[in-house]
Design a protein around this motif. Structure first.
Motif, PDB file in Angstrom:
ATOM      1  N   ASP A 171      16.293 -28.298 -51.680  1.00  0.00           N
ATOM      2  CA  ASP A 171      16.778 -27.092 -52.349  1.00  0.00           C
ATOM      3  C   ASP A 171      16.596 -27.165 -53.861  1.00  0.00           C
ATOM      4  O   ASP A 171      16.939 -26.225 -54.577  1.00  0.00           O
ATOM      5  N   LEU A 172      16.111 -28.317 -54.345  1.00  0.00           N
ATOM      6  CA  LEU A 172      16.069 -28.560 -55.791  1.00  0.00           C
ATOM      7  C   LEU A 172      14.663 -28.941 -56.253  1.00  0.00           C
ATOM      8  O   LEU A 172      14.474 -29.775 -57.141  1.00  0.00           O
ATOM      9  N   TYR A 173      13.675 -28.328 -55.641  1.00  0.00           N
ATOM     10  CA  TYR A 173      12.287 -28.687 -55.903  1.00  0.00           C
ATOM     11  C   TYR A 173      11.910 -28.492 -57.378  1.00  0.00           C
ATOM     12  O   TYR A 173      11.150 -29.280 -57.945  1.00  0.00           O
TER      13      TYR A 173
ATOM     14  N   ARG B 100      15.665 -10.425 -57.861  1.00  0.00           N
ATOM     15  CA  ARG B 100      15.243 -11.695 -57.247  1.00  0.00           C
ATOM     16  C   ARG B 100      13.737 -11.905 -57.348  1.00  0.00           C
ATOM     17  O   ARG B 100      13.256 -13.002 -57.135  1.00  0.00           O
ATOM     18  N   PHE B 101      12.989 -10.841 -57.616  1.00  0.00           N
ATOM     19  CA  PHE B 101      11.526 -10.997 -57.642  1.00  0.00           C
ATOM     20  C   PHE B 101      10.940 -11.160 -59.038  1.00  0.00           C
ATOM     21  O   PHE B 101       9.720 -11.174 -59.188  1.00  0.00           O
ATOM     22  N   ILE B 102      11.791 -11.330 -60.047  1.00  0.00           N
ATOM     23  CA  ILE B 102      11.213 -11.558 -61.369  1.00  0.00           C
ATOM     24  C   ILE B 102      10.702 -12.990 -61.514  1.00  0.00           C
ATOM     25  O   ILE B 102       9.694 -13.219 -62.163  1.00  0.00           O
ATOM     26  N   SER B 103      11.387 -13.947 -60.886  1.00  0.00           N
ATOM     27  CA  SER B 103      10.874 -15.333 -60.945  1.00  0.00           C
ATOM     28  C   SER B 103       9.498 -15.451 -60.303  1.00  0.00           C
ATOM     29  O   SER B 103       8.587 -16.024 -60.908  1.00  0.00           O
ATOM     30  N   PRO B 104       9.332 -14.940 -59.076  1.00  0.00           N
ATOM     31  CA  PRO B 104       7.991 -15.008 -58.484  1.00  0.00           C
ATOM     32  C   PRO B 104       6.912 -14.371 -59.359  1.00  0.00           C
ATOM     33  O   PRO B 104       5.778 -14.850 -59.383  1.00  0.00           O
ATOM     34  N   MET B 105       7.258 -13.323 -60.095  1.00  0.00           N
ATOM     35  CA  MET B 105       6.267 -12.673 -60.966  1.00  0.00           C
ATOM     36  C   MET B 105       5.842 -13.613 -62.085  1.00  0.00           C
ATOM     37  O   MET B 105       4.668 -13.753 -62.389  1.00  0.00           O
TER      38      MET B 105
ATOM     39  N   GLY C 255      18.215 -19.262 -54.944  1.00  0.00           N
ATOM     40  CA  GLY C 255      17.462 -20.508 -55.105  1.00  0.00           C
ATOM     41  C   GLY C 255      16.253 -20.417 -56.008  1.00  0.00           C
ATOM     42  O   GLY C 255      15.696 -21.444 -56.404  1.00  0.00           O
ATOM     43  N   GLU C 256      15.825 -19.199 -56.336  1.00  0.00           N
ATOM     44  CA  GLU C 256      14.630 -19.120 -57.182  1.00  0.00           C
ATOM     45  C   GLU C 256      14.938 -19.676 -58.567  1.00  0.00           C
ATOM     46  O   GLU C 256      16.047 -19.487 -59.076  1.00  0.00           O
ATOM     47  N   SER C 257      13.948 -20.375 -59.139  1.00  0.00           N
ATOM     48  CA  SER C 257      14.224 -21.034 -60.410  1.00  0.00           C
ATOM     49  C   SER C 257      12.943 -21.308 -61.186  1.00  0.00           C
ATOM     50  O   SER C 257      11.869 -21.469 -60.599  1.00  0.00           O
TER      51      SER C 257
ATOM     52  N   MET D  30       9.253 -25.124 -60.929  1.00  0.00           N
ATOM     53  CA  MET D  30       9.664 -23.844 -60.368  1.00  0.00           C
ATOM     54  C   MET D  30       9.820 -23.926 -58.859  1.00  0.00           C
ATOM     55  O   MET D  30       9.250 -24.806 -58.212  1.00  0.00           O
ATOM     56  N   GLN D  31      10.626 -23.045 -58.343  1.00  0.00           N
ATOM     57  CA  GLN D  31      10.791 -22.919 -56.887  1.00  0.00           C
ATOM     58  C   GLN D  31      11.056 -21.467 -56.545  1.00  0.00           C
ATOM     59  O   GLN D  31      11.453 -20.679 -57.404  1.00  0.00           O
ATOM     60  N   GLY D  32      10.821 -21.148 -55.270  1.00  0.00           N
ATOM     61  CA  GLY D  32      10.783 -19.753 -54.852  1.00  0.00           C
ATOM     62  C   GLY D  32      12.116 -19.160 -54.447  1.00  0.00           C
ATOM     63  O   GLY D  32      13.170 -19.794 -54.557  1.00  0.00           O
ATOM     64  N   VAL D  33      12.052 -17.943 -53.982  1.00  0.00           N
ATOM     65  CA  VAL D  33      13.230 -17.212 -53.484  1.00  0.00           C
ATOM     66  C   VAL D  33      13.445 -17.645 -52.035  1.00  0.00           C
ATOM     67  O   VAL D  33      12.624 -17.360 -51.177  1.00  0.00           O
ATOM     68  N   TYR D  34      14.530 -18.361 -51.770  1.00  0.00           N
ATOM     69  CA  TYR D  34      14.844 -18.760 -50.403  1.00  0.00           C
ATOM     70  C   TYR D  34      15.282 -17.505 -49.649  1.00  0.00           C
ATOM     71  O   TYR D  34      15.988 -16.656 -50.210  1.00  0.00           O
ATOM     72  N   ALA D  35      14.851 -17.371 -48.407  1.00  0.00           N
ATOM     73  CA  ALA D  35      15.102 -16.112 -47.697  1.00  0.00           C
ATOM     74  C   ALA D  35      15.222 -16.341 -46.204  1.00  0.00           C
ATOM     75  O   ALA D  35      14.799 -17.365 -45.681  1.00  0.00           O
ATOM     76  N   GLY D  36      15.822 -15.376 -45.513  1.00  0.00           N
ATOM     77  CA  GLY D  36      15.999 -15.437 -44.066  1.00  0.00           C
ATOM     78  C   GLY D  36      17.415 -15.023 -43.704  1.00  0.00           C
ATOM     79  O   GLY D  36      18.212 -14.719 -44.595  1.00  0.00           O
TER      80      GLY D  36
END
Lengths: 386, 145
Positions: free
Chosen positions: A273-275, A85-90, A379-381, A240-246
């Motif tokens: 959810d589709l930023y 899940r953290f490859i998109s943020p990278m 949700g990450e994209s 792009m959009q981030g990893v939704y979390a919680g």
């Protein structure tokens, strides 16, 4: 959307990629990473010292050791937690660092060794609370497959279906892998083969699970302007959009399925959810191919519903009749994905998106591909454009 | 990542829970055959996993409270692969998530129930498995009323 985000669209690009996948070569983490870095430099025609930013993930060679080993000094570095899940943020961070001028050219580098995850050497499942995939070792609740199996079971409970109905995913991805010279799993697979594969964590079978392998990957990001002068056509980062979390999200699950403490409801994406689509100025209908983290086959169902390719509970029907195959309505994981190409933490999924948009995929090329989406159940994209 | 600490019974090879200091009220409750979780003094709700504050209203004012020990089977999976030698004689076995009547969902195994009879929605009641003198594990069995 902010003005900065509007200005950001298509201003950075992937200019070079390097990938190696093998079935236990004996090479070290560091060796794989260095080799992938070299491949990516050669791919775009850059020299080592043209790179002034580096991003690595944990579980591989640390960023400082990597830089020391390849003899490179940079002005931007970062290291993140090595989960898919953290490859998109990278990649997003690399792109933002370039856009902000903190680096001209950032290489994301990773090397991995074949190693059974969840075995003794990994203390993650003992994390306070539960492990990162819901693990609770004293109950024999081990291995990442747990998260996907729990989510699949709840999905079937809410919407109907059973493990057998996941067959089209494994079959489509194997079909794709057979067109990919570097794929690890290329033996033909029939529906019977799939159904006869042994249960791992019911409702998931062996062929619903990816395998571990050795591998190295490198992705080089630079400004769109610089990328246009390199060997290969640039692939722009459009949105792009981030990893939704919680607590309402759970690793390897779709929101609403009720895994662990998740709320139970029928998830349908809302505009917020589709930023990534908004940022790129597209909708899901403009996406020519979808790459998604498919360590386990149910994750393909979840991404289709997460981004509105189909409605809540419709994914089992949607995946039938070749719709997710090359030539179908929305080809998914055209390389064979983690399930059949191999597991390089998902970096190989990005690299396939890049190669598809460069139109260099030979037999498995998605015709006239212009826009590729990397998107996942959390949700990450990232939206890529040629 | 937060530091985590593996725990394995050296004699049997069984994985054990690591007893984090802030969770001792829970572990001590289990030794007395009670499911003791945190309950918020502000909003009245209980939660799990154990944490520093109420996950519903973020109040830090809570008490440790005995739950009913009853709930419903919310989810389950069946392990066929044994990831370590200790599991080899135990596969296939189920891992379940039970939603307590008080709300929190707990991950355990199921006792006294053939795998073919495990169904989402069945009523469950707490059971207690004494692993050693320090650790009693929460389990659940069908609540036949």
């Amino acid at each position: 959307m902010t003005q900065l985000a509007k200005d950001f669209r298509d201003k950075t690009a992937v200019c070079g990629v390097g990938l190696n996948i093998s079935n236990g070569s004996g090479q070290s983490y560091l060796g794989h990473a260095a080799e992938a870095f070299k491949l990516a430099l050669d791919d775009c025609g850059l020299k080592r010292d043209d790179v002034d930013g580096i991003i690595c993930l944990s579980f591989g060679s640390d960023y400082d050791r990597f830089l020391e080993a390849v003899g490179l000094n940079v002005r931007y570095s970062f290291q993140g937690w090595s989960h898919g899940r953290f490859i998109s943020p990278m990649l997003q961070l690399a792109s933002m660092a370039v856009a902000m001028g903190m680096a001209d050219t950032v290489a994301i580098v990773h090397g991995r060794q074949k190693k059974p995850y969840g075995k003794d050497e990994n203390p993650e499942p003992w994390r306070q609370g539960l492990g990162p995939h819901g693990e609770s070792p004293a109950y024999g609740a081990v291995s990442p497959v747990l998260g996907a199996a729990l989510a699949a079971q709840r999905y079937f409970h809410m919407y109907g279906g059973c493990g057998d109905d996941l067959a089209p995913i494994a079959l489509a991805l194997r079909k794709h892998a057979r067109l990919n010279p570097i794929a690890m799993r290329k033996a033909p697979m029939t529906r019977e083969d799939y159904l006869n594969s042994r249960w791992i964590c019911e409702p998931l079978r062996l062929f619903d699970c990816c395998q571990n392998n050795d591998g190295g990957a490198c992705i080089i990001v630079t400004s769109a302007e610089r990328a246009r002068d390199m060997k290969k056509p640039p692939v722009y980062i459009s949105g792009m959009q981030g990893v939704y979390a919680g607590p309402d999200l759970h690793n390897l699950s779709l929101p609403g399925l009720g895994v662990a403490q998740q709320k139970v409801y029928k998830y349908k994406p809302q505009p917020k959810d589709l930023y990534a689509y908004e940022m790129a100025g597209i909708t899901h209908k403009d996406v020519d191919l979808l790459m998604t983290y498919d360590a386990f086959s149910p994750l393909v169902l979840f991404v289709l519903e997460r981004f509105g390719f189909c409605g809540p509970g419709e994914a089992l029907e949607f995946i039938k009749n070749g719709r997710i195959e090359i030539g179908g309505e929305i080809p998914v994981n055209t390389s064979g994905g983690l399930l059949s190409e191999g597991h390089v933490v998902g970096w190989n999924l990005f690299i396939e998106a890049i190669r598809q948009l460069r139109h260099e995929c030979g037999e498995r090329q998605v015709k006239d591909a212009e826009i590729a989406q990397y998107g996942c159940f959390l949700g990450e994209s990232i939206i890529f454009r040629r | 990542m937060q530091k985590s600490i593996m725990s394995i019974d050296e004699a049997t090879g069984r994985y054990l829970p690591f007893l984090y200091p802030e969770e001792m009220s829970y572990w001590n409750g289990l030794k007395e055959n009670k499911v003791v979780l945190q309950r918020c003094n502000a909003c009245g709700k209980a939660w799990f996993p154990i944490g520093p504050a109420c996950m519903h209203c973020f109040s830090f004012d809570f008490k440790w409270d005995a739950m009913s020990g009853k709930g419903v089977l919310h989810n389950y999976v069946v392990y066929h692969k044994a990831w370590m030698p200790w599991m080899e004689s135990r596969v296939p076995y189920a891992v379940i998530q039970v939603e307590l009547d008080e709300g929190p969902r707990l991950t355990t195994n199921i006792l006294d129930c053939p795998l073919a009879e495990v169904k989402i929605g069945m009523r469950m009641k707490a059971a207690y498995e004494q692993v050693n003198e320090k650790i009693t594990l929460l389990q659940f069995r069908p609540d036949k009323g």
